[in-house]
Design a protein around this motif. Structure first.
Motif, short mmCIF file in Angstrom:
data_model
loop_
_atom_site.label_atom_id
_atom_site.label_comp_id
_atom_site.label_asym_id
_atom_site.label_seq_id
_atom_site.Cartn_x
_atom_site.Cartn_y
_atom_site.Cartn_z
N PRO A 74 44.67 -8.86 -6.26
CA PRO A 74 43.64 -7.60 -6.06
C PRO A 74 43.49 -6.95 -4.74
O PRO A 74 43.43 -5.56 -4.71
CB PRO A 74 42.17 -8.34 -6.57
N PHE A 75 43.79 -7.70 -3.81
CA PHE A 75 43.84 -7.10 -2.31
C PHE A 75 45.10 -6.23 -2.41
O PHE A 75 45.02 -4.92 -1.88
CB PHE A 75 43.97 -8.04 -1.45
N PHE A 76 46.11 -6.55 -2.95
CA PHE A 76 47.37 -5.60 -2.65
C PHE A 76 47.25 -4.24 -3.60
O PHE A 76 48.11 -3.42 -3.29
CB PHE A 76 48.46 -6.19 -3.00
N ARG A 77 46.70 -4.50 -4.82
CA ARG A 77 46.23 -3.33 -5.58
C ARG A 77 45.61 -2.30 -4.90
O ARG A 77 45.94 -1.10 -4.88
CB ARG A 77 45.50 -3.50 -6.96
N SER A 78 44.59 -2.76 -4.02
CA SER A 78 43.75 -1.84 -3.16
C SER A 78 44.72 -1.42 -1.91
O SER A 78 44.44 -0.17 -1.70
CB SER A 78 42.70 -2.56 -2.59
N PHE A 79 45.40 -2.17 -1.41
CA PHE A 79 46.16 -1.92 -0.34
C PHE A 79 47.32 -0.95 -0.68
O PHE A 79 47.38 0.22 -0.10
CB PHE A 79 47.09 -3.00 -0.02
N SER A 80 48.00 -0.84 -2.00
CA SER A 80 48.88 0.07 -2.25
C SER A 80 48.21 1.37 -2.76
O SER A 80 48.56 2.50 -2.43
CB SER A 80 49.54 -0.41 -3.78
N SER A 81 47.07 1.12 -3.25
CA SER A 81 46.27 2.62 -3.62
C SER A 81 45.78 3.13 -2.25
O SER A 81 45.86 4.58 -2.08
CB SER A 81 44.96 2.34 -4.21
N TYR A 82 45.35 2.56 -1.01
CA TYR A 82 45.01 2.96 0.20
C TYR A 82 46.45 3.41 0.87
O TYR A 82 45.78 5.01 1.47
CB TYR A 82 44.71 1.95 1.18
N ASP A 97 53.32 -11.51 -2.00
CA ASP A 97 54.40 -12.14 -0.79
C ASP A 97 55.43 -11.10 -0.27
O ASP A 97 56.32 -11.42 0.33
CB ASP A 97 54.95 -13.18 -1.51
N TYR A 98 55.08 -9.82 -0.35
CA TYR A 98 55.91 -8.82 0.16
C TYR A 98 56.17 -8.96 1.94
O TYR A 98 57.00 -8.85 2.26
CB TYR A 98 55.65 -7.22 -0.18
N PHE A 99 54.92 -8.94 2.41
CA PHE A 99 54.69 -9.32 3.67
C PHE A 99 54.60 -10.69 4.36
O PHE A 99 53.83 -11.24 3.71
CB PHE A 99 53.44 -8.06 4.51
N THR A 100 54.86 -10.76 5.50
CA THR A 100 54.55 -11.71 6.23
C THR A 100 52.94 -11.84 6.82
O THR A 100 52.54 -10.58 6.78
CB THR A 100 55.30 -12.12 7.29
N ALA A 101 52.43 -13.10 6.94
CA ALA A 101 51.06 -12.75 7.41
C ALA A 101 50.87 -11.83 8.79
O ALA A 101 50.12 -11.18 9.02
CB ALA A 101 50.40 -14.41 7.59
N LYS A 102 52.05 -12.20 9.77
CA LYS A 102 51.93 -11.42 10.96
C LYS A 102 52.07 -9.75 10.64
O LYS A 102 51.42 -9.11 11.21
CB LYS A 102 52.88 -11.74 11.90
N GLU A 103 52.97 -9.41 9.63
CA GLU A 103 53.28 -8.07 9.32
C GLU A 103 51.98 -7.54 8.78
O GLU A 103 51.74 -6.18 9.10
CB GLU A 103 54.42 -7.90 8.36
N LEU A 104 51.19 -7.96 7.97
CA LEU A 104 50.28 -7.59 7.25
C LEU A 104 49.05 -7.54 8.21
O LEU A 104 48.27 -6.65 8.28
CB LEU A 104 49.75 -8.29 5.99
N ASN A 105 49.01 -8.28 9.09
CA ASN A 105 47.86 -8.36 9.97
C ASN A 105 47.98 -7.06 10.82
O ASN A 105 47.01 -6.34 11.27
CB ASN A 105 47.74 -9.62 10.84
N SER A 106 49.25 -7.04 11.35
CA SER A 106 49.63 -5.68 12.21
C SER A 106 49.24 -4.38 11.55
O SER A 106 48.63 -3.57 12.10
CB SER A 106 51.25 -5.76 12.54
N ILE A 107 49.82 -4.38 10.14
CA ILE A 107 49.50 -2.99 9.56
C ILE A 107 47.84 -2.82 9.31
O ILE A 107 47.44 -1.71 9.48
CB ILE A 107 50.08 -3.09 8.16
N CYS A 108 47.21 -3.86 8.90
CA CYS A 108 45.76 -3.71 8.91
C CYS A 108 44.96 -3.48 10.13
O CYS A 108 43.92 -2.67 10.21
CB CYS A 108 45.09 -4.91 8.24
N LYS A 109 45.50 -3.81 11.40
CA LYS A 109 44.91 -3.57 12.55
C LYS A 109 45.25 -2.09 12.78
O LYS A 109 44.54 -1.40 13.61
CB LYS A 109 45.76 -4.47 13.89
#
Length: 259
Positions: A43-51, A100-112
């Motif tokens: 569900p998070f990545f559905r919202s992320f992709s839409s964002y 599982d597309y992004f690593t945790a560090k990659e996703l955290n950097s994008i969301c920052k």
């Protein structure tokens, strides 16, 4: 010979019973953790992709008037472009980003970076407003598709107009309401995967060691003293016990993460 037969029987029992049980339990646990991970993250990545699709479309309504000594507007423009650039991969695949597309560090950097869009606009509004033009007519032309992206981020945006302040509002809301509740999940899952990998390496190494011990007994039983075989058998049993202990620790970890 009786002692050798007993040793071979013990080693065969380790392979057919102990390690088989461990692998079955490990696979069952892995399935449960993976299902729970995807249940939370999909569900998070559905919202992320839409964002990112929304930002890619909505950014065309803005003009960034970059000038000398306008570091904030330059940073804002770069952040918006960076986030909007992620839309291409989603469009090409035709699907939302997988969990599982992004690593945790990659996703955290994008969301920052996403949060930084809100932070710059909100914190420097009077300054940013002078350098950020919004074409409301173009926003109307974008039509339903962009609004569909917006509504797919969260149902609370249903029916809301595309106004200038939506760039900051949606970015801030996404970080606080959608990312922050799950921001530790991917880190926890990667930590669990690392422990699971270490466990599998241990078990596979133990199986190989046990098979080599059996081959030594079958091929070189006349050349090696009995105490060596006994010692190797004890080591194999000890490794099995360590494997069971590791399995219990990983199971306990799997119950604590992503709750």
């Amino acid at each position: 010979m009786d002692e050798l037969s007993a040793i071979i029987s013990i080693l065969a029992s380790l392979l057919t019973g102990g390690f088989l049980m461990i692998f079955i339990e490990s696979q069952k646990m892995t399935g449960c953790v993976t299902d729970r991970f995807h249940f939370i993250m999909n569900p998070f990545f559905r919202s992320f992709s839409s964002y990112v699709r929304f930002i890619s479309s909505f950014k065309t309504c803005f003009t960034f008037k970059v000038a000398k000594n306008s570091d904030y507007i330059t940073k804002l423009k770069d952040d918006v472009e960076k986030v909007a650039g992620l839309e291409g991969k989603s469009i090409i695949s035709g699907h939302d980003y997988p969990a599982d597309y992004f690593t945790a560090k990659e996703l955290n950097s994008i969301c920052k970076t996403i949060n930084n869009i809100w932070y710059i606009i909100d914190g420097k509004y009077n300054y940013i407003d002078k350098y950020l033009d919004f074409d409301s007519r173009h926003a109307q032309i974008l039509g339903e598709q962009t609004k569909d992206y917006l509504e797919s981020i969260s149902p609370k945006y249903k029916g809301m107009p595309l106004t200038k302040d939506m760039l900051a509002k949606v970015s801030g809301d996404f970080f606080v309401d959608i990312y922050q509740p799950i921001q530790d999940v991917l880190f926890q899952y990667e930590f669990w995967l690392q422990k699971q990998k270490e466990f599998k390496i241990l078990i596979l190494a133990t199986i190989v060691f046990t098979l080599l011990t059996m081959m030594l007994i079958l091929l070189l039983n006349c050349f090696i003293q009995m105490w060596v075989y006994k010692a190797l058998c004890v080591i194999c049993c000890g490794l099995l016990m360590v494997g069971i202990f590791k399995l219990i620790k990983i199971e306990n970890l799997s119950k604590k993460i992503m709750r």
